[in-house]
Motif scaffolding. Sequence first.
Motif, PDB file in Angstrom:
ATOM      1  N   VAL A 139      -3.474   5.607   9.862  1.00 46.31           N
ATOM      2  CA  VAL A 139      -4.674   4.895   9.538  1.00 46.31           C
ATOM      3  C   VAL A 139      -6.000   5.510   9.707  1.00 46.31           C
ATOM      4  CG1 VAL A 139      -6.067   2.895   9.436  1.00 46.31           C
ATOM      5  CG2 VAL A 139      -3.466   2.708   9.678  1.00 46.31           C
ATOM      6  N   VAL A 140      -6.829   5.859   9.015  1.00 45.55           N
ATOM      7  CA  VAL A 140      -8.393   6.203   8.983  1.00 45.55           C
ATOM      8  C   VAL A 140      -9.283   5.198   8.808  1.00 45.55           C
ATOM      9  CG1 VAL A 140     -10.064   7.858   8.472  1.00 45.55           C
ATOM     10  CG2 VAL A 140      -7.881   8.428   8.149  1.00 45.55           C
ATOM     11  N   CYS A 141      -9.922   4.752   9.817  1.00 46.62           N
ATOM     12  CA  CYS A 141     -10.760   3.690   9.743  1.00 46.62           C
ATOM     13  C   CYS A 141     -12.238   4.067  10.076  1.00 46.62           C
ATOM     14  CB  CYS A 141     -10.250   2.543  10.752  1.00 46.62           C
ATOM     15  SG  CYS A 141     -11.165   1.260  10.897  1.00 46.62           S
ATOM     16  N   ALA A 142     -12.969   3.387   8.749  1.00 44.74           N
ATOM     17  CA  ALA A 142     -14.400   3.546   8.923  1.00 44.74           C
ATOM     18  C   ALA A 142     -15.164   2.042   8.857  1.00 44.74           C
ATOM     19  CB  ALA A 142     -14.923   4.478   7.636  1.00 44.74           C
ATOM     20  N   CYS A 143     -15.969   1.774   9.813  1.00 46.86           N
ATOM     21  CA  CYS A 143     -16.367   0.404   9.778  1.00 46.86           C
ATOM     22  C   CYS A 143     -18.024   0.409   9.612  1.00 46.86           C
ATOM     23  CB  CYS A 143     -16.256  -0.107  11.390  1.00 46.86           C
ATOM     24  SG  CYS A 143     -14.469   0.060  11.694  1.00 46.86           S
ATOM     25  N   SER A 144     -18.284  -0.490   8.847  1.00 46.10           N
ATOM     26  CA  SER A 144     -19.524  -0.846   8.467  1.00 46.10           C
ATOM     27  C   SER A 144     -19.683  -2.188   8.293  1.00 46.10           C
ATOM     28  CB  SER A 144     -20.096   0.227   7.417  1.00 46.10           C
ATOM     29  OG  SER A 144     -21.427  -0.302   7.245  1.00 46.10           O
ATOM     30  N   PRO A 145     -20.620  -3.087   9.084  1.00 45.17           N
ATOM     31  CA  PRO A 145     -21.489  -2.374  10.337  1.00 45.17           C
ATOM     32  C   PRO A 145     -20.458  -2.099  11.113  1.00 45.17           C
ATOM     33  CG  PRO A 145     -21.160  -4.780  10.325  1.00 45.17           C
ATOM     34  CD  PRO A 145     -20.530  -4.349   8.971  1.00 45.17           C
ATOM     35  N   PRO A 146     -21.059  -1.088  12.511  1.00 42.51           N
ATOM     36  CA  PRO A 146     -20.183  -0.280  13.460  1.00 42.51           C
ATOM     37  C   PRO A 146     -19.365  -1.279  14.085  1.00 42.51           C
ATOM     38  CG  PRO A 146     -22.434   0.417  13.299  1.00 42.51           C
ATOM     39  CD  PRO A 146     -22.289  -0.725  12.301  1.00 42.51           C
TER      40      PRO A 146
ATOM     41  N   MET B  45       0.740  -1.275   0.047  1.00 42.48           N
ATOM     42  CA  MET B  45      -0.003   0.117  -0.035  1.00 42.48           C
ATOM     43  C   MET B  45       0.943   1.190  -0.027  1.00 42.48           C
ATOM     44  SD  MET B  45      -3.162  -0.872   2.528  1.00 42.48           S
ATOM     45  CE  MET B  45      -3.802   0.906   2.040  1.00 42.48           C
ATOM     46  N   ALA B  46       0.352   2.337  -0.484  1.00 42.74           N
ATOM     47  CA  ALA B  46       1.242   3.913  -0.639  1.00 42.74           C
ATOM     48  C   ALA B  46       0.142   4.543  -0.170  1.00 42.74           C
ATOM     49  CB  ALA B  46       1.516   3.913  -1.820  1.00 42.74           C
ATOM     50  N   ALA B  47       0.602   5.736   0.157  1.00 39.71           N
ATOM     51  CA  ALA B  47      -0.505   7.101   0.625  1.00 39.71           C
ATOM     52  C   ALA B  47      -1.527   7.209  -0.192  1.00 39.71           C
ATOM     53  CB  ALA B  47       0.575   8.196   0.916  1.00 39.71           C
ATOM     54  N   GLY B  48      -2.446   7.491   0.421  1.00 44.12           N
ATOM     55  CA  GLY B  48      -3.636   7.494  -0.481  1.00 44.12           C
ATOM     56  C   GLY B  48      -4.515   6.509  -0.789  1.00 44.12           C
ATOM     57  N   ASP B  49      -3.953   5.280  -0.733  1.00 39.55           N
ATOM     58  CA  ASP B  49      -4.953   3.987  -1.020  1.00 39.55           C
ATOM     59  C   ASP B  49      -5.832   3.741  -0.126  1.00 39.55           C
ATOM     60  OD1 ASP B  49      -2.766   3.668  -3.027  1.00 39.55           O
ATOM     61  OD2 ASP B  49      -1.970   1.941  -2.100  1.00 39.55           O
ATOM     62  N   CYS B  50      -6.681   3.023  -0.473  1.00 36.29           N
ATOM     63  CA  CYS B  50      -7.939   2.453   0.173  1.00 36.29           C
ATOM     64  C   CYS B  50      -8.304   0.898   0.092  1.00 36.29           C
ATOM     65  CB  CYS B  50      -9.161   3.210  -0.404  1.00 36.29           C
ATOM     66  SG  CYS B  50     -10.816   2.957   0.564  1.00 36.29           S
ATOM     67  N   VAL B  51      -8.463   0.161   1.189  1.00 38.35           N
ATOM     68  CA  VAL B  51      -8.662  -0.994   1.065  1.00 38.35           C
ATOM     69  C   VAL B  51     -10.029  -1.383   1.907  1.00 38.35           C
ATOM     70  CG1 VAL B  51      -7.888  -3.390   2.144  1.00 38.35           C
ATOM     71  CG2 VAL B  51      -6.281  -1.532   1.290  1.00 38.35           C
ATOM     72  N   ALA B  52     -10.809  -2.175   1.453  1.00 42.46           N
ATOM     73  CA  ALA B  52     -12.247  -2.521   1.760  1.00 42.46           C
ATOM     74  C   ALA B  52     -12.139  -3.833   2.370  1.00 42.46           C
ATOM     75  CB  ALA B  52     -13.201  -2.306   0.763  1.00 42.46           C
ATOM     76  N   ILE B  53     -12.222  -4.213   3.626  1.00 46.92           N
ATOM     77  CA  ILE B  53     -12.173  -5.346   4.330  1.00 46.92           C
ATOM     78  C   ILE B  53     -13.352  -6.021   4.678  1.00 46.92           C
ATOM     79  CG2 ILE B  53     -11.124  -6.991   6.050  1.00 46.92           C
ATOM     80  CD1 ILE B  53      -8.724  -4.648   6.189  1.00 46.92           C
ATOM     81  N   ALA B  54     -13.896  -7.059   3.940  1.00 44.39           N
ATOM     82  CA  ALA B  54     -15.214  -7.592   4.363  1.00 44.39           C
ATOM     83  C   ALA B  54     -15.373  -7.911   5.804  1.00 44.39           C
ATOM     84  CB  ALA B  54     -15.608  -8.720   3.421  1.00 44.39           C
ATOM     85  N   PRO B  55     -16.440  -7.928   6.399  1.00 42.55           N
ATOM     86  CA  PRO B  55     -16.692  -8.095   7.729  1.00 42.55           C
ATOM     87  C   PRO B  55     -16.411  -9.511   8.159  1.00 42.55           C
ATOM     88  CG  PRO B  55     -18.487  -6.810   6.919  1.00 42.55           C
ATOM     89  CD  PRO B  55     -17.804  -7.112   5.816  1.00 42.55           C
TER      90      PRO B  55
END
Length: 48
Positions: A27-34, A1-11
Amino acid sequence: MAAGDCVAIAPGTPHRLRNDGEVDLVVVCACSPPYSHEDTVLLEGDGE
């Protein structure tokens, strides 16, 4: 990974973060579901 990359990790997907670079990892983390601490399972081993 490099600066600005985004990764989606399935629950429910086992994953880990490791910084093997020379600069701080931010790291900036946004979780869904919470996020729920009760859902966290710590895995053994070093991932190598």
